[in-house]
Design a protein around this motif. Structure first.
Motif, PDB file in Angstrom:
ATOM      1  N   ALA A   3      24.939 113.681  45.656  1.00 26.69           N
ATOM      2  CA  ALA A   3      26.093 114.014  46.097  1.00 26.69           C
ATOM      3  C   ALA A   3      26.156 113.894  47.513  1.00 26.69           C
ATOM      4  CB  ALA A   3      25.963 115.884  45.930  1.00 26.69           C
ATOM      5  N   GLN A   4      25.207 113.839  48.314  1.00 25.12           N
ATOM      6  CA  GLN A   4      25.482 113.481  49.930  1.00 25.12           C
ATOM      7  C   GLN A   4      25.162 112.057  50.027  1.00 25.12           C
ATOM      8  OE1 GLN A   4      25.821 115.487  52.559  1.00 25.12           O
ATOM      9  NE2 GLN A   4      26.188 117.005  50.730  1.00 25.12           N
ATOM     10  N   LEU A   5      24.474 111.048  49.240  1.00 16.96           N
ATOM     11  CA  LEU A   5      24.134 109.788  49.703  1.00 16.96           C
ATOM     12  C   LEU A   5      24.824 108.710  48.663  1.00 16.96           C
ATOM     13  CD1 LEU A   5      20.395 110.175  50.459  1.00 16.96           C
ATOM     14  CD2 LEU A   5      22.278 110.198  52.070  1.00 16.96           C
ATOM     15  N   GLY A   6      25.247 109.293  47.600  1.00 15.02           N
ATOM     16  CA  GLY A   6      25.801 108.395  46.668  1.00 15.02           C
ATOM     17  C   GLY A   6      24.471 108.076  45.552  1.00 15.02           C
ATOM     18  N   GLU A   7      24.633 107.023  45.082  1.00 16.00           N
ATOM     19  CA  GLU A   7      23.729 106.499  43.988  1.00 16.00           C
ATOM     20  C   GLU A   7      22.566 105.955  44.749  1.00 16.00           C
ATOM     21  OE1 GLU A   7      22.610 106.077  40.374  1.00 16.00           O
ATOM     22  OE2 GLU A   7      24.517 106.665  40.692  1.00 16.00           O
ATOM     23  N   LEU A   8      21.349 106.739  44.142  1.00 19.73           N
ATOM     24  CA  LEU A   8      19.853 106.379  44.651  1.00 19.73           C
ATOM     25  C   LEU A   8      19.184 105.358  43.706  1.00 19.73           C
ATOM     26  CD1 LEU A   8      18.931 110.191  45.092  1.00 19.73           C
ATOM     27  CD2 LEU A   8      19.767 108.557  47.011  1.00 19.73           C
ATOM     28  N   ALA A  11      13.593 104.037  40.825  1.00 23.43           N
ATOM     29  CA  ALA A  11      12.317 103.684  41.268  1.00 23.43           C
ATOM     30  C   ALA A  11      11.797 103.958  42.602  1.00 23.43           C
ATOM     31  CB  ALA A  11      12.128 102.196  41.070  1.00 23.43           C
ATOM     32  N   LEU A  12      12.829 104.198  43.655  1.00 21.80           N
ATOM     33  CA  LEU A  12      12.375 104.520  44.825  1.00 21.80           C
ATOM     34  C   LEU A  12      12.039 105.820  45.074  1.00 21.80           C
ATOM     35  CD1 LEU A  12      11.721 104.060  48.037  1.00 21.80           C
ATOM     36  CD2 LEU A  12      14.177 104.179  48.146  1.00 21.80           C
ATOM     37  N   VAL A  13      13.049 106.522  44.215  1.00 21.76           N
ATOM     38  CA  VAL A  13      12.914 108.368  44.064  1.00 21.76           C
ATOM     39  C   VAL A  13      11.360 108.455  43.529  1.00 21.76           C
ATOM     40  CG1 VAL A  13      13.908 110.308  43.322  1.00 21.76           C
ATOM     41  CG2 VAL A  13      15.292 108.686  44.420  1.00 21.76           C
ATOM     42  N   GLU A  14      11.243 107.832  42.619  1.00 17.26           N
ATOM     43  CA  GLU A  14      10.000 108.401  41.698  1.00 17.26           C
ATOM     44  C   GLU A  14       8.712 107.954  42.823  1.00 17.26           C
ATOM     45  OE1 GLU A  14       8.237 106.637  37.753  1.00 17.26           O
ATOM     46  OE2 GLU A  14      10.115 107.065  37.664  1.00 17.26           O
TER      47      GLU A  14
END
Length: 158
Positions: A3-8, A11-14
């Motif tokens: 919601a704040q940053l847009g698309e994530l 793989a990086l989040v994981e």
């Protein structure tokens, strides 16, 4: 975050999530025996904890405050623990270890009473043996007692 940053980048989040640890949440403190600390302190938290634990038997070290549904918490823990070492966190609202042991026994579990949290953890490790597993839970105050240096803590902070 989306919601704040847009698309994530999933793989990086994981990768980032795999490196993050929260003290007192599935915190591993030893491998032999496997010994973990988790501050689950209500029935839904304990249910989430037992769902996250490996499919193996644990010895449970428990302290629960008197305003919590201790019977429901112990019942949920029985999914992974058939033996409990009942103790009391250094919070005046902690149920007595005898009360917890009585509840556990009424639910069909084996229970021992060890009033001091550190001694309770040591006893649970002894009961589990080097190839076993221990989970200490039921109160964030218990976890704080177990990770803080003796006498160094005046508040319930980890």
């Amino acid at each position: 975050a989306r919601a704040q940053l847009g698309e994530l980048d999933d793989a990086l989040v994981e990768r980032v999530a795999a490196r993050i640890s929260v003290p007192g949440r599935l915190q591993m403190i030893s491998e032999r025996p496997l010994c973990m600390l988790d501050g689950a302190h209500n029935p839904s938290g304990v249910e989430a904890l037992t769902a996250a634990l490996a499919q193996r038997a644990f010895v449970g070290v428990v302290s629960i405050l008197d305003d919590k549904d201790a019977a429901a918490m112990l019942r949920a823990l029985q999914a992974r623990c058939s033996t409990f070492v009942c103790t009391a966190a250094s919070n005046p609202r902690a149920l007595s270890p005898a009360t917890l042991a009585s509840l556990a026994q009424q639910l069909g579990a084996t229970a021992e009473i060890v009033p001091d949290p550190r001694a309770a953890l040591a006893r649970a490790c002894e009961l589990a043996g080097p190839d076993g597993a221990v989970i200490a839970t039921g109160s964030i105050y218990l976890i704080a007692d177990l990770v803080s240096d003796r006498g160094s803590r005046r508040a319930s902070a980890l």
